[in-house]
Design an enzyme around this catalytic site. Structure first.
Site, PDB file in Angstrom:
ATOM      1  N   THR A  47       0.903  -1.193   0.076  1.00  0.00           N
ATOM      2  CA  THR A  47       0.114   0.016   0.063  1.00  0.00           C
ATOM      3  C   THR A  47       0.706   1.273   0.193  1.00  0.00           C
ATOM      4  O   THR A  47       0.612   2.387  -0.657  1.00  0.00           O
ATOM      5  CB  THR A  47      -1.046  -0.073   1.259  1.00  0.00           C
ATOM      6  N   CYS A  48       1.963   1.181   0.675  1.00  0.00           N
ATOM      7  CA  CYS A  48       2.952   2.385   0.722  1.00  0.00           C
ATOM      8  C   CYS A  48       3.554   2.688  -0.506  1.00  0.00           C
ATOM      9  O   CYS A  48       3.444   3.842  -1.142  1.00  0.00           O
ATOM     10  CB  CYS A  48       3.857   1.925   1.733  1.00  0.00           C
TER      11      CYS A  48
END
Length: 157
Positions: A47-48
């Site tokens: 996600t990052c």
């Protein structure tokens, strides 16, 4: 836990630059500036890397047009990892800072224990810091990615 209207705690964060390792005093670095700071659980994580950091990279010019002096990403990783991640993400408009020992994250009261995944890490959050004082604080619920997105923070400015 840090709250709206509070000053940032005293802390240092690391950065690997072309001139070598730099240790930044947070209060000095953010003094007399309007800063958007967002934190991620870890560099190179899905996600990052796929959404959180890229959102700020894409919208960097729009943040600056709204009076933001610096966009800073912090993670409980070392400065070498943060530099490599920034390079891989073409994040030259952002400052990627390492909280290697999690002391800044602990001082904010925004840690989480990920167990065997990585131990003590940062919760996912975004804040606006105006002359060292927190004026916006969006902390994500566990396993969520809604309120710390670049678009949400930009809309709040």
């Amino acid at each position: 836990m840090i709250a709206l209207g509070q000053a940032l705690p005293a802390a240092t964060l690391g950065q690997l630059t072309g001139d070598g390792m730099v240790t930044h005093d947070v209060n000095e670095l953010f003094a007399n500036k309007r800063v958007v700071l967002f934190a991620v659980p870890g560099a190179f994580t899905p996600t990052c890397s796929e959404a959180h950091l890229p959102g700020y990279v894409v919208l960097a010019d729009e943040f600056k047009a709204k009076g933001v002096d610096m966009i800073v990403c912090v993670a409980v990783n070392d400065a070498f990892v943060m530099k490599a991640w920034g390079d891989a993400q073409n994040a030259s408009e952002l400052m990627l800072l390492a909280d290697g020992d999690a002391s800044f994250t602990q001082a904010l009261g925004l840690t989480m224990d990920t167990g065997a995944f990585g131990g003590i890490r940062s919760q996912r959050y975004a804040m606006v810091i105006d002359h060292g004082v927190v004026t916006l604080l969006n902390i994500e619920a566990p396993k969520s990615f809604e309120v710390s997105k670049a678009e949400v923070v930009l809309a709040a400015l």
